[in-house]
Enzyme design. Structure first.
Site, PDB file in Angstrom:
ATOM      1  N   GLU A 143       0.898  -1.124   0.104  1.00  0.00           N
ATOM      2  CA  GLU A 143      -0.023   0.074  -0.022  1.00  0.00           C
ATOM      3  C   GLU A 143       0.965   1.283  -0.053  1.00  0.00           C
ATOM      4  O   GLU A 143       1.641   1.085   0.947  1.00  0.00           O
ATOM      5  CB  GLU A 143      -0.891  -0.068   1.245  1.00  0.00           C
ATOM      6  CG  GLU A 143      -1.420   1.226   1.526  1.00  0.00           C
ATOM      7  CD  GLU A 143      -2.100   1.316   2.994  1.00  0.00           C
ATOM      8  OE1 GLU A 143      -1.807   0.102   3.840  1.00  0.00           O
ATOM      9  OE2 GLU A 143      -2.794   2.428   3.472  1.00  0.00           O
ATOM     10  N   ASP A 197      -0.568  -1.083   5.915  1.00  0.00           N
ATOM     11  CA  ASP A 197      -0.248  -0.439   7.355  1.00  0.00           C
ATOM     12  C   ASP A 197      -1.163  -1.014   8.410  1.00  0.00           C
ATOM     13  O   ASP A 197      -2.458  -1.549   8.177  1.00  0.00           O
ATOM     14  CB  ASP A 197      -0.694   1.090   7.316  1.00  0.00           C
ATOM     15  CG  ASP A 197       0.456   1.843   6.417  1.00  0.00           C
ATOM     16  OD1 ASP A 197       1.502   1.225   6.182  1.00  0.00           O
ATOM     17  OD2 ASP A 197       0.139   3.024   5.999  1.00  0.00           O
ATOM     18  N   ASP A 228      -3.284   0.249  10.275  1.00  0.00           N
ATOM     19  CA  ASP A 228      -4.114   1.087  10.849  1.00  0.00           C
ATOM     20  C   ASP A 228      -5.476   1.069   9.828  1.00  0.00           C
ATOM     21  O   ASP A 228      -5.710  -0.059   9.263  1.00  0.00           O
ATOM     22  CB  ASP A 228      -3.875   2.599  10.519  1.00  0.00           C
ATOM     23  CG  ASP A 228      -3.393   2.969   8.979  1.00  0.00           C
ATOM     24  OD1 ASP A 228      -3.825   2.146   8.162  1.00  0.00           O
ATOM     25  OD2 ASP A 228      -3.086   3.906   8.545  1.00  0.00           O
TER      26      ASP A 228
END
Ligand code: 0RA
Length: 638
Positions: free
Chosen positions: A428, A501, A503
């Site tokens: 990403e 990530d 998150d």
């Protein structure tokens, strides 16, 4: 399994010992293995017996307790297992039921008995695989009890008290045998909840209370509406096009019930149950329902002039988009394809189910013309979309054939061409992509950076998804083609690794990628080629030593080990981009030190539900899901 000295060997004791010994020697044959899944089967097997009582109309409450020592109690208010002396063996019926294979339904005769047990072996198999087991029966005003160890009775059936007036029931408590179920196995609350919810849906009117005393979590399920409630539940985050269509019918001892509702979603959520068991591989009940839906909608659309003479009939696929449906059959003698594959085979069920569905759906369409129009409109749209998608896909395939020499520009390929060893990291973001390109071992590791936002394929149809630039690059890089044209032989990398990530955005992108792979490259998952990288959450520096923590627990353990609070430098990684190439290699890409999570489809149905919820139109449930799961990277077992 040694009998106590005062017990004599007679023919039936030896028979019992042989049976129980067989179960203990080959648990795979009886409960499908000795892993966590088999462990859950023990509970299901016992609960199935109580469900049988409910199906016979003799029980409306089932209670399941997981105790802190992982022993489990299943209690019901059914008739209670008979305790009288069985003429053939001279022992109590209870003892026979608990110690003899296949003895579950042989007592009490009469009445219509549906046996739910997946493997049909009954509670005696559970008993044989338990370190200890105790059964308490309330019947005819008295309470009886017997205890077993590794399947063998260690007490007689004893009368231990009087039951309050009119109370009957069975309470089984067992502790799995850790010498058979090895490893540090723990029952999973969520898995059990899912199953109990399904059982309650398909057994209308029964209350299932489940309490996990290890964590004090508990849930109660009761659905007055049965599978109609089930359909409403599945559609809770979708926009329905009409009220639930529902019918039930009993013919020749076979009971059939279905419920269906179309929504504005693009996915299909169809579940089939046979004797309350979720038959994930479908079978004749599912085929019967599906073919009846397609036929009935075609008939109606022709008659109402919504399909013109020149239009082709709807295909099965056209009538499945946005369909949520449940079919549940109860059959006195269900035939399953095999022990582990859950597929119903009884041929007569197909005809019966088709009749029930055609009749009820046909009537519904006649009586509700505006609902009928909405459904047919949905089918027409999906037929058109499918044609468009086919064209788009053909284009992608043709183009990717042409472009096979020109791999996507952003791909940093590896030098090895041997899929046994090669890996593709899907990363990403451009900056993390840059670090990965520099940090990797370019001999066998390829990197494809994706731009996050573009992947926002929510609510997008196949044609849209396939025309997405990032997805096209991914398809070309893998070389396999997609959908029906998928060919694993052409896979260019043995391991496909999603690296995002830790998150919320990362979790979203990972889910979208999983959605794509799940729907268009399923064999990639089934054959174990898809992985999720595990980047660390923290960097912990102390003196001149650096360590990485991959979970909160890791972090606490490491901090405690160091102990010297003042000199610790703790950095929380918010994204892959914060790591330099060397760090990314050491923590996440080096096969010697990294952790990879293999993506498996253990419960395809549940995965589908999660995917379609994430792709759904209504925002609140989706947000909630992402928030609760964003940090549980390690538990992502879809
Ligand atoms: C055999 C016969 C009858 C009930 C049962 C077994 C029975 C088994 C289990 C297992 C868990 N809960 C159960 N409840 C009942 C019928 C007895 C009768 O006709 O009274």
């Amino acid at each position: 399994m040694t009998p106590t000295p005062e017990q004599t060997y007679n023919a039936s004791t030896i028979q019992v010992l042989k049976g129980l010994e067989a179960v203990r020697r080959r648990p795979g044959m009886y409960v499908g293995g000795t892993d966590i899944k088999a462990l859950h089967h023990l509970i299901y097997e016992v609960v199935d017996n109580s469900i049988d009582e409910a199906l016979a109309g003799a029980c409306d409450r089932i209670e399941i307790l997981i105790h802190p020592d992982q022993s489990v109690t299943v209690a019901d208010n059914g008739r209670g297992i008979p305790v009288d002396i069985h003429p053939e063996t001279g022992s109590s019926a209870l003892e026979v039921v608990m110690t003899t294979l296949h003895a579950g339904g042989k007592f009490g005769g009469g009445g219509y008995k549906v046996s739910g047990g997946l493997h049909g072996v009954g509670v005696s198999a559970v008993n044989a695989l338990s370190e200890w087991c105790e059964v308490e029966v309330k019947r005819a005003g008295r309470v009886y009890r017997q205890r077993y160890e590794r399947g063998f009775p260690v007490t007689p059936v004893e009368e231990i008290g009087t039951a309050p007036h009119g109370e009957t029931g069975t309470r089984t408590t067992f502790k799995f045998d850790p010498t058979i179920f090895k490893g540090n196995l723990h029952y999973r609350f969520d898995t059990l909840v899912q199953r109990f919810r399904e059982m309650a849906f398909v057994t209308r009117g029964v209350t299932i209370h489940f309490k996990d005393e290890r964590t004090d979590r508990e849930m109660t399920f009761y659905f007055e509406g049965g599978i109609q409630s089930f359909v409403r539940y599945l559609n809770r985050s979708r926009q329905p096009l009409h009220p639930v269509v529902h019918a039930e019918k009993a013919a020749d001892d076979i009971y059939i019930e279905f419920a269906l509702q179309y929504t504005d979603a693009f996915t299909e959520s169809v579940y089939a149950f046979a004797n309350t068991i979720n038959t994930i591989d479908g079978g004749t009940h599912l085929t019967g329902m599906r073919s009846a839906i397609t036929r009935t909608l075609n008939d109606y659309a022709r008659k109402a002039g919504l399909l013109k003479d020149a239009d082709p009939n709807f295909t099965g696929d056209d009538t499945r988009e946005g369909l949520t449906a449940i079919v549940s059959v109860k059959h006195p003698a269900p035939q399953f394809e095999s022990q582990t594959k859950v597929k119903l085979m009884n041929p007569e069920v197909q005809t019966y189910t088709a009749q029930v569905v055609s009749e009820a759906l046909g009537t519904f369409l006649e009586e509700n013309p505006s609902a009928a129009r909405a459904i047919i409109q949905k089918c027409l749209t999906s037929a058109r979309a499918r044609t468009a998608a086919r064209k788009a896909r053909d284009l992608v395939i043709r183009k990717s054939a042409l472009e096979s020499l020109t791999l996507p520009g952003k791909l940093a390929d590896c030098s090895s061409r041997d899929p046994q060893h090669t890996e593709l990291y899907i990363v990403e973001g451009e900056s993390a992509g840059g670090s990965a390109k520099q940090g990797r071992d370019r001999h066998f590791q390829a990197v494809l950076p994706l731009r996050g936002k573009i992947l926002n394929t929510e609510r997008a149809r196949l044609d849209k998804i396939l025309s997405n630039k990032e997805i096209k690059a991914l398809i070309s890089a893998l070389g396999t083609g997609i959908g029906e044209d998928f060919n694993i032989q052409n896979l260019r990398y043995g391991r496909v690794i999603i690296m995002t990530d830790a998150d919320v955005d990362g979790s979203h992108i990972r889910t979208l990628l999983l959605t794509f792979f799940f729907r268009y490259m399923l064999p990639l998952i089934e054959e174990g080629h898809l992985f999720i990288a595990q980047p660390p959450l923290y960097r912990i520096a102390h003196k001149n030593k650096v360590r990485y923590a991959y979970t909160e627990a890791d972090r606490e353990r490491i901090l405690q080990e160091i102990g010297d609070g003042a000199k610790i430098h703790l950095q929380r990684y918010k994204g892959l981009g914060e790591m330099n190439p060397q760090q990314l290699w050491e923590t996440t890409m080096d096969p010697q030190t990294r952790t990879l999570l293999k993506v498996s489809i253990d419960d395809a149905a549940e995965a589908d539900r999660v995917f379609s919820m994430l792709m759904g139109s209504e925002v609140p449930p989706r947000r909630r899901f992402i928030q609760t799961h964003a940090r549980e990277v390690r538990n992502l077992d879809i």
